[in-house]
Design a protein around this motif. Structure first.
Motif, short mmCIF file in Angstrom:
data_model
loop_
_atom_site.label_atom_id
_atom_site.label_comp_id
_atom_site.label_asym_id
_atom_site.label_seq_id
_atom_site.Cartn_x
_atom_site.Cartn_y
_atom_site.Cartn_z
N ASP A 272 0.82 -1.21 0.00
CA ASP A 272 0.00 0.00 0.00
C ASP A 272 0.86 1.26 0.00
OD1 ASP A 272 -2.26 -1.62 0.16
OD2 ASP A 272 -2.35 -1.49 2.35
N THR A 273 2.10 1.15 0.44
CA THR A 273 2.98 2.31 0.57
C THR A 273 4.37 1.98 0.04
OG1 THR A 273 3.71 1.66 2.79
CG2 THR A 273 1.77 3.11 2.64
N ILE A 274 5.15 3.02 -0.19
CA ILE A 274 6.58 2.86 -0.39
C ILE A 274 7.28 3.58 0.76
CG2 ILE A 274 6.43 2.66 -2.91
CD1 ILE A 274 7.31 5.62 -3.09
N SER A 275 8.57 3.35 0.91
CA SER A 275 9.31 3.98 2.00
C SER A 275 10.41 4.89 1.45
CB SER A 275 9.94 2.91 2.91
OG SER A 275 10.92 2.17 2.21
N ASP A 276 10.78 5.84 2.27
CA ASP A 276 11.93 6.69 1.94
C ASP A 276 12.57 7.15 3.23
OD1 ASP A 276 13.68 7.76 0.12
OD2 ASP A 276 12.58 9.63 -0.14
N THR A 277 13.82 7.54 3.14
CA THR A 277 14.60 7.93 4.31
C THR A 277 15.07 9.36 4.18
OG1 THR A 277 15.36 5.66 4.64
CG2 THR A 277 16.67 7.40 5.66
N ILE A 278 14.92 10.12 5.25
CA ILE A 278 15.45 11.49 5.32
C ILE A 278 16.49 11.53 6.43
CG2 ILE A 278 14.93 13.93 5.65
CD1 ILE A 278 12.10 13.41 4.82
N ARG A 279 17.64 12.11 6.13
CA ARG A 279 18.75 12.15 7.09
C ARG A 279 19.02 13.59 7.54
NH1 ARG A 279 22.23 9.16 2.67
NH2 ARG A 279 21.08 10.77 1.56
N VAL A 280 19.44 13.73 8.76
CA VAL A 280 19.77 15.05 9.30
C VAL A 280 21.14 15.48 8.79
CG1 VAL A 280 20.10 16.42 11.39
CG2 VAL A 280 18.41 14.58 11.36
N LYS A 293 22.12 10.66 11.79
CA LYS A 293 20.74 10.43 12.19
C LYS A 293 19.86 10.31 10.95
CE LYS A 293 21.29 13.23 16.37
NZ LYS A 293 20.81 14.44 17.09
N GLU A 294 18.92 9.37 10.95
CA GLU A 294 18.02 9.24 9.83
C GLU A 294 16.65 8.74 10.29
OE1 GLU A 294 18.90 4.88 7.93
OE2 GLU A 294 20.27 6.50 7.34
N LEU A 295 15.63 9.08 9.50
CA LEU A 295 14.26 8.68 9.78
C LEU A 295 13.67 8.06 8.52
CD1 LEU A 295 13.02 11.88 11.65
CD2 LEU A 295 13.52 9.67 12.70
N THR A 296 12.87 7.01 8.69
CA THR A 296 12.23 6.34 7.56
C THR A 296 10.74 6.60 7.60
OG1 THR A 296 13.92 4.61 7.54
CG2 THR A 296 11.84 4.12 6.43
#
Length: 484
Positions: A272-280, A293-296
């Motif tokens: 239903d979704t895809i994922s992506d990561t954002i990093r500080v 640091k990173e968040l998914t």
């Protein structure tokens, strides 16, 4: 002096308008010329006259500007999506910096010296192409009845048949061609806005740049989801053969409306979704190095997620820096979407409260907090002004004084800016600092005029170029509460 319609005039372009049009003067009369670059001398055909100014269409570049470059896209003039593609990227950044500054002075009422003291250099891109992780392509038919997809011509709903936009990833062209080939082979109709008939309205494509995962959502003129397409397996076979394909869905939109996405979405294949990561990133260092640091995040077809992932890391890292958190603060994040900024803040705050009007987005935000192991963030569904007002009046605060008087408020509103009631309640809450993330310098300046007219002072301002080749720019601003 007044021009005749269709008159050809020669003009030197001296400035750039807010929409990217060149501005010149002929015998003291102002002329706006779309697609002309500052520094050009051009021939322009007069298309519209006003009392003190006129609009012209670029006919010929007589002397090219030193800032003029060869556009990568052959359709950039017709499409209108990349208003500045013929202008060098260095000059684009100057235009965007000046646009922010001008709005703060002209609309916000701030003194030029005050703005100059607060403004920091705009954050540009290493490569201002292939950066968009989301695109929505209208589908229709050409004059010969062939199914086409592309983009609307500027200020129209006429589709330019063009499947390789230089702002999107290269996979988009392959995906579009697969769907168009399937539609031709199986006689699947395209939607007709005039009659309200036909099946396929739009094609939404999203890509997680960090994960490599791809999502395709076909917006269809239908009330049911399954077995809509003839030999549906043939379509899925084409799409799932593309590397990275993770999700194929349909969005039901049987309404005669300009709204693209329908309210009901059904997955035909995959997740239903895809994922992506954002990093500080460390915005205080040259090159903005990653901090580790990173968040998914999970992204659905309806999720609000910034379209430029590389610049988003810089934008959110800058908002985090401007918030000045030490680990103890209570923070409100208004217009929080799926919790992207909220969860960035949570790693450096005592408690974060996010507010978003879309229930699905709040559900996604809570799941994203759980996914990233974040326990100090809570989320509320509702309009920012309604939730804040109810909190402030004591109906939801549970006697938590820090909810009523937070240390920091972060706002990232839509292009129209903050609601006036929202601004009013923010001022009543009296946080030490407000961080405003904006996609429109004009509404940003309007709202800052209200906030800084009642106890706050402009502290730091910085633009982030999220949209290379276009006139749009993001801005991050911090304002500090004045001492009594």
């Amino acid at each position: 002096m007044k021009f005749e319609k269709n008159e050809i005039v020669t003009v030197t372009i001296e400035d750039i308008g807010n929409e990217g049009e060149g501005i010149g003067r002929v015998n003291g009369f102002t002329l706006f010329v779309k697609d002309a670059v500052v520094g050009d001398t051009v021939e322009a055909r007069i298309v519209k006259n006003k009392k003190t100014y006129a609009y012209g269409r670029l006919e010929k570049v007589l002397v090219p500007s030193p800032f003029r470059v060869e556009p990568k896209c052959a359709w950039h003039r017709q499409c209108g999506g990349c208003q500045l593609q013929a202008c060098s990227y260095e000059r684009q950044l100057i235009f965007k910096q000046d646009k922010i500054r001008s709005c703060l002075i002209r609309i916000g009422g701030f003194a030029p010296e005050q703005v100059d003291a607060c403004m920091e250099p705009i954050v540009g891109m290493e490569d201002p192409f292939r950066y968009r992780n989301k695109a929505q392509y209208p589908v229709g038919t050409d004059r010969d009845g062939n199914v086409v997809a592309g983009f609307y011509a500027a200020r129209t709903h006429n589709i330019i048949a063009h499947t390789d936009c230089w702002l999107g990833p290269v996979e988009n062209e392959t995906i579009l061609n697969c769907i168009l080939e399937y539609m031709r082979d199986y006689k699947v109709s395209a939607y007709d806005e005039n009659t309200g008939t036909g099946l396929v309205r739009h094609i939404l494509i999203r890509k997680g740049f960090a994960s490599g995962e791809i999502m395709v959502c076909l917006v269809i003129n239908a009330k049911k989801a399954f077995q809509i397409f003839p030999d549906q397996d043939a379509l899925l076979e084409k799409l799932t053969a593309i590397e990275g394909m993770t999700s194929v869905s349909v969005s039901l939109n049987p309404e005669q409306t300009n709204v693209i996405m329908g309210k009901e979405i059904y997955t035909l294949w995959g997740k239903d979704t895809i994922s992506d990561t954002i990093r500080v990133r460390d915005m205080t260092q040259t090159g903005f190095p990653l901090t580790g640091k990173e968040l998914t995040f999970a992204i659905s077809p309806l999720s609000f997620y910034q379209v430029n992932p590389v610049q988003t890391e810089k934008l959110y890292s800058l908002a985090l820096e401007y918030a000045g958190l030490t680990g103890q603060e209570t923070v409100w994040d208004l217009y929080c979407g799926i919790g992207t900024i909220s969860l960035f803040l949570a790693g450096n705050a005592g408690r974060v409260y996010g507010v978003e009007v879309i229930p699905q987005a709040i559900e996604d935000a809570r799941k994203n907090a759980e996914r990233n192991g974040i326990e100090n963030a809570a989320f509320f569904v509702g309009k920012a002004e309604d939730v804040l007002q109810e909190i402030y009046e004591g109906g939801m605060a549970d006697n938590d004084e820090r909810m009523l008087h937070p240390d920091v408020i972060v706002v990232d509103p839509p292009r129209k800016g903050c609601d006036s009631v929202c601004l009013e309640v923010m001022l009543k809450m009296r946080p030490e600092r407000i961080v405003y993330v904006s996609c429109d310098p004009a509404t940003l300046a309007r709202d800052l005029k209200v906030l800084c007219g009642d106890g706050y002072a402009l502290e730091r301002v910085r633009g982030v170029d999220q949209f290379g080749g276009t006139v749009h720019v993001e801005t991050v601003v911090s304002i500090q509460r004045k001492t009594s």
